[in-house]
Write a protein that holds these residues in place. Structure first.
Motif, PDB file in Angstrom:
ATOM      1  N   TRP A  78       0.795  -1.225   0.000  1.00 37.76           N
ATOM      2  CA  TRP A  78       0.000   0.000   0.000  1.00 37.76           C
ATOM      3  C   TRP A  78       0.826   1.273   0.000  1.00 37.76           C
ATOM      4  O   TRP A  78       0.347   2.311  -0.444  1.00 37.76           O
ATOM      5  N   ARG A  79       2.063   1.226   0.503  1.00 35.86           N
ATOM      6  CA  ARG A  79       2.841   2.454   0.648  1.00 35.86           C
ATOM      7  C   ARG A  79       4.176   2.414  -0.079  1.00 35.86           C
ATOM      8  O   ARG A  79       4.953   3.369   0.005  1.00 35.86           O
ATOM      9  N   ASN A  80       4.446   1.307  -0.781  1.00 36.78           N
ATOM     10  CA  ASN A  80       5.708   1.159  -1.524  1.00 36.78           C
ATOM     11  C   ASN A  80       6.920   1.345  -0.607  1.00 36.78           C
ATOM     12  O   ASN A  80       7.945   1.904  -1.013  1.00 36.78           O
ATOM     13  N   ILE A  81       6.797   0.872   0.626  1.00 38.36           N
ATOM     14  CA  ILE A  81       7.863   0.967   1.615  1.00 38.36           C
ATOM     15  C   ILE A  81       8.456  -0.419   1.840  1.00 38.36           C
ATOM     16  O   ILE A  81       7.729  -1.367   2.151  1.00 38.36           O
ATOM     17  N   ASP A  82       9.758  -0.546   1.689  1.00 37.60           N
ATOM     18  CA  ASP A  82      10.447  -1.821   1.856  1.00 37.60           C
ATOM     19  C   ASP A  82      11.335  -1.734   3.096  1.00 37.60           C
ATOM     20  O   ASP A  82      12.459  -1.245   3.039  1.00 37.60           O
ATOM     21  N   PHE A 117       9.284   9.948   4.109  1.00 33.11           N
ATOM     22  CA  PHE A 117       9.865   8.813   4.810  1.00 33.11           C
ATOM     23  C   PHE A 117      10.685   7.924   3.890  1.00 33.11           C
ATOM     24  O   PHE A 117      10.293   7.623   2.764  1.00 33.11           O
ATOM     25  N   ASP A 118      11.832   7.513   4.406  1.00 37.44           N
ATOM     26  CA  ASP A 118      12.726   6.590   3.709  1.00 37.44           C
ATOM     27  C   ASP A 118      13.222   5.580   4.739  1.00 37.44           C
ATOM     28  O   ASP A 118      13.879   5.963   5.717  1.00 37.44           O
ATOM     29  N   PRO A 119      12.903   4.283   4.574  1.00 37.45           N
ATOM     30  CA  PRO A 119      13.308   3.300   5.580  1.00 37.45           C
ATOM     31  C   PRO A 119      14.823   3.139   5.697  1.00 37.45           C
ATOM     32  O   PRO A 119      15.309   2.580   6.687  1.00 37.45           O
ATOM     33  N   ASP A 120      15.567   3.632   4.709  1.00 37.45           N
ATOM     34  CA  ASP A 120      17.025   3.519   4.766  1.00 37.45           C
ATOM     35  C   ASP A 120      17.692   4.766   5.356  1.00 37.45           C
ATOM     36  O   ASP A 120      18.916   4.821   5.454  1.00 37.45           O
ATOM     37  N   SER A 121      16.888   5.771   5.728  1.00 37.07           N
ATOM     38  CA  SER A 121      17.468   6.991   6.287  1.00 37.07           C
ATOM     39  C   SER A 121      17.839   6.769   7.753  1.00 37.07           C
ATOM     40  O   SER A 121      17.423   5.792   8.381  1.00 37.07           O
ATOM     41  N   SER A 122      18.598   7.714   8.303  1.00 36.16           N
ATOM     42  CA  SER A 122      19.027   7.612   9.703  1.00 36.16           C
ATOM     43  C   SER A 122      18.202   8.473  10.636  1.00 36.16           C
ATOM     44  O   SER A 122      18.391   8.398  11.856  1.00 36.16           O
ATOM     45  N   ASN A 123      17.282   9.303  10.084  1.00 33.43           N
ATOM     46  CA  ASN A 123      16.546  10.220  10.965  1.00 33.43           C
ATOM     47  C   ASN A 123      15.084  10.406  10.579  1.00 33.43           C
ATOM     48  O   ASN A 123      14.450  11.343  11.039  1.00 33.43           O
ATOM     49  N   ARG A 124      14.522   9.536   9.752  1.00 28.90           N
ATOM     50  CA  ARG A 124      13.129   9.679   9.336  1.00 28.90           C
ATOM     51  C   ARG A 124      12.300   8.520   9.879  1.00 28.90           C
ATOM     52  O   ARG A 124      12.697   7.358   9.774  1.00 28.90           O
ATOM     53  N   LEU A 125      11.142   8.851  10.453  1.00 31.59           N
ATOM     54  CA  LEU A 125      10.285   7.858  11.083  1.00 31.59           C
ATOM     55  C   LEU A 125       8.864   7.996  10.547  1.00 31.59           C
ATOM     56  O   LEU A 125       8.445   9.088  10.139  1.00 31.59           O
ATOM     57  N   LEU A 126       8.124   6.903  10.572  1.00 29.82           N
ATOM     58  CA  LEU A 126       6.742   6.883  10.088  1.00 29.82           C
ATOM     59  C   LEU A 126       5.861   6.233  11.136  1.00 29.82           C
ATOM     60  O   LEU A 126       6.165   5.141  11.625  1.00 29.82           O
ATOM     61  N   VAL A 127       4.777   6.919  11.499  1.00 26.73           N
ATOM     62  CA  VAL A 127       3.831   6.367  12.460  1.00 26.73           C
ATOM     63  C   VAL A 127       2.492   6.161  11.759  1.00 26.73           C
ATOM     64  O   VAL A 127       2.080   6.963  10.921  1.00 26.73           O
ATOM     65  N   GLY A 128       1.839   5.076  12.066  1.00 26.62           N
ATOM     66  CA  GLY A 128       0.548   4.772  11.449  1.00 26.62           C
ATOM     67  C   GLY A 128      -0.336   4.010  12.414  1.00 26.62           C
ATOM     68  O   GLY A 128       0.110   3.519  13.452  1.00 26.62           O
ATOM     69  N   SER A 129      -1.610   3.909  12.072  1.00 23.57           N
ATOM     70  CA  SER A 129      -2.580   3.261  12.947  1.00 23.57           C
ATOM     71  C   SER A 129      -3.615   2.538  12.104  1.00 23.57           C
ATOM     72  O   SER A 129      -3.875   2.908  10.962  1.00 23.57           O
ATOM     73  N   PHE A 130      -4.196   1.500  12.700  1.00 19.90           N
ATOM     74  CA  PHE A 130      -5.286   0.789  12.036  1.00 19.90           C
ATOM     75  C   PHE A 130      -6.650   1.302  12.483  1.00 19.90           C
ATOM     76  O   PHE A 130      -7.679   0.800  12.035  1.00 19.90           O
ATOM     77  N   SER A 131      -6.664   2.309  13.355  1.00 21.92           N
ATOM     78  CA  SER A 131      -7.939   2.813  13.864  1.00 21.92           C
ATOM     79  C   SER A 131      -8.789   3.423  12.766  1.00 21.92           C
ATOM     80  O   SER A 131     -10.013   3.275  12.761  1.00 21.92           O
ATOM     81  N   LYS A 132      -8.164   4.154  11.830  1.00 13.60           N
ATOM     82  CA  LYS A 132      -8.928   4.787  10.758  1.00 13.60           C
ATOM     83  C   LYS A 132      -9.226   3.803   9.625  1.00 13.60           C
ATOM     84  O   LYS A 132     -10.131   4.017   8.827  1.00 13.60           O
ATOM     85  N   LEU A 133      -8.440   2.731   9.546  1.00 18.39           N
ATOM     86  CA  LEU A 133      -8.716   1.707   8.542  1.00 18.39           C
ATOM     87  C   LEU A 133      -9.834   0.773   8.990  1.00 18.39           C
ATOM     88  O   LEU A 133     -10.615   0.299   8.170  1.00 18.39           O
TER      89      LEU A 133
END
Length: 485
Positions: free
Chosen positions: A178-182, A305-321
């Motif tokens: 869904w987010r193209n995040i590896d 957001f980039d999962p390979d970065s050293s300072n970027r974070l992503l927060v998500g929830s299933f409450s709205k889904l």
């Protein structure tokens, strides 16, 4: 209680969304009239009379009354009737006692309570932030609970260690689809909702008094979490197509920049990766946190957001889904932070909810989450189109956010309209919206209303939107609704 006193209950019950079960509709209607209409200590009519008047079964009424007795809004005597009360009020005393002096709160608590927060009303037409809980496949959800609660799964009753492994793998695959995040499963921390993830970031990555940059208008929940953690927030106005107000950049260093993900909340428009990057280039935050509040699946290119970065974070929830009561989410962190932040989570908050995590993992694995979200996104798009078409021509409305696959939309009003007063007047008509101005910075003059489409569908939506349009037109025509300049 006279029949005339029942009229508010009848009216309130009829206004509840028909997509909700009768018991839920009845509970919400009773709760509203007990709080706002009926006096303390009023005796309810006989149950048979209530059932006949409202057209509900005796068992439905009994369950609703039992629930409200448990919450402290009703009390009953065997064979003597049912009376209204207030939570924590004495069942026998008829004279009010003097209220004790309030205990002093911390400065951080007072800052949080002094701003916009969660509404006590979480049900009703157009209440924002609530997905369609009436159509969620709850039968399948209950079946999964039965399937994981077996003797050989007794470990699910214990503390978890870093989160339930199968759920972390399912979230990893979900983010790829869904987010193209590896990312790696080790980078995923299971949280108890978005607020918990933001709180963990504030605790782990910033010290008291350090600065967080946010957009104006902002998500009130994130702002409150930062304030509660003792951080200082600076809100910079963001206008789609124009960028951020760079004239008010903090003079001191910025520890964290917070953004909503690919869909801005509460403006309900696509965010801009370029605008976010320009702001980060200007203030050089140590960490960048994105809150993936709502998304459509094909808008991941607007994420920083980039999962390979050293300072970027992503927060998500299933409450709205799925549904708000689930209270499960995720935090994706840089690889170097995964171990320390997981340990910190365990030390401060402990870990649990293993049964819920196991059920959610199976729900995703079976394909039910993807199927549900694809279906409900199409529904939300159609519902938003109905609201958009009705409200965009109202005099005093500047714009309505374009229809999207999310649960919220924003109606921007002319800048001299008192949107808080408008929201109050709409609430009197049982139309629940949130004003935009309280989450705007002092130099951001935008006014508006934030609405949700999760609680209404079909004919109920059409009828309520028409009623909202008529009521809003009447309110905006009032002279005293304009702010004094």
């Amino acid at each position: 209680m006279e029949l005339a006193a029942l009229e508010p209950l009848i009216e309130c019950y009829r206004r509840q969304s028909e997509t909700l079960g009768k018991q839920v509709r009845l509970e919400q209607a009773l709760l509203e009239v007990i709080r706002e209409q009926w006096p303390l200590g009023a005796r309810l009519p006989p149950h048979r009379k209530l059932c006949e008047t409202l057209g509900v079964a005796r068992n439905t009424l009994s369950l609703a009354i039992k629930s409200l007795i448990g919450e402290g809004y009703l009390h009953t005597g065997q064979g003597q009737g049912t009376w209204t009360r207030r939570p924590h009020a004495s069942k026998t005393s008829t004279t009010p006692e003097a209220s004790p002096a309030p205990l002093p709160l911390s400065g951080r608590a007072l800052k949080v309570l002094g701003g916009q927060g969660a509404s006590l009303i979480q049900s009703g037409a157009f209440v924002p932030g609530i997905p369609d809980i009436a159509r969620f496949p709850m039968r399948k959800w209950r079946q999964l609970y039965a399937s994981v609660t077996v003797p050989h799964n007794a470990l699910l009753l214990s503390y978890s260690s870093g989160g339930y492994g199968p759920l972390k793998r399912e979230i990893r695959d979900f983010l790829r689809r869904w987010r193209n995040i590896d990312c790696d499963t080790q980078q995923i921390i299971i949280t108890e909702g978005t607020h918990h993830g933001i709180e963990l970031c504030a605790l782990a990555l910033a010290d008291e008094g350090q600065r967080v940059v946010m957009e104006s208008p902002c998500y009130w929940g994130a702002r409150n979490v930062f304030l509660a953690a003792g951080l200082k927030t600076r809100r910079l106005a963001w206008v789609p197509g124009e960028g951020h107000d760079m004239t008010r950049l903090p003079e001191s260093s910025v520890q964290m920049a917070y953004f909503t993900g690919s869909h801005h909340y509460p403006l309900s428009v696509p965010t801009s990766r370029a605008d976010k990057q320009a702001l980060c280039d200007a203030c050089q935050p140590a960490y960048i946190l994105e809150d993936d509040y709502e998304f459509s699946g094909d808008d991941h290119h607007e994420l920083l957001f980039d999962p390979d970065s050293s300072n970027r974070l992503l927060v998500g929830s299933f409450s709205k889904l799925m549904f708000p009561g689930l209270r499960l989410g995720y935090l994706v962190v840089p690889r170097a932070l995964a171990g320390p932040m997981n340990r910190l989570r365990s030390e401060v908050f402990r870990e649990g909810r293993m049964l819920d995590q196991a059920v959610l993992a199976q729900f995703i694995s079976d394909g039910d989450l993807d199927a549900w979200y694809q279906r409900i996104q199409r529904d939300y798009l159609g519902r938003q189109q109905v609201v958009h078409d009705q409200l965009c021509q109202v005099k005093g409305v500047v714009s309505v956010s374009p229809p999207s696959r999310g649960i919220s939309l924003c109606v921007q009003l002319e800048s001299d309209i008192d949107d808080q007063r408008v929201a109050q007047l709409l609430m009197k008509e049982h139309l629940i919206v949130r004003p935009l101005s309280p989450v705007c910075s002092a130099n951001d003059s935008r006014r508006g209303l934030v609405l949700g489409v999760g609680m209404l569908a079909g004919d109920s939506l059409v009828n309520e939107v028409a009623r909202l349009r008529r009521t809003l037109e009447s309110i905006l025509a009032m002279r005293d609704i304009r702010r004094q300049k």
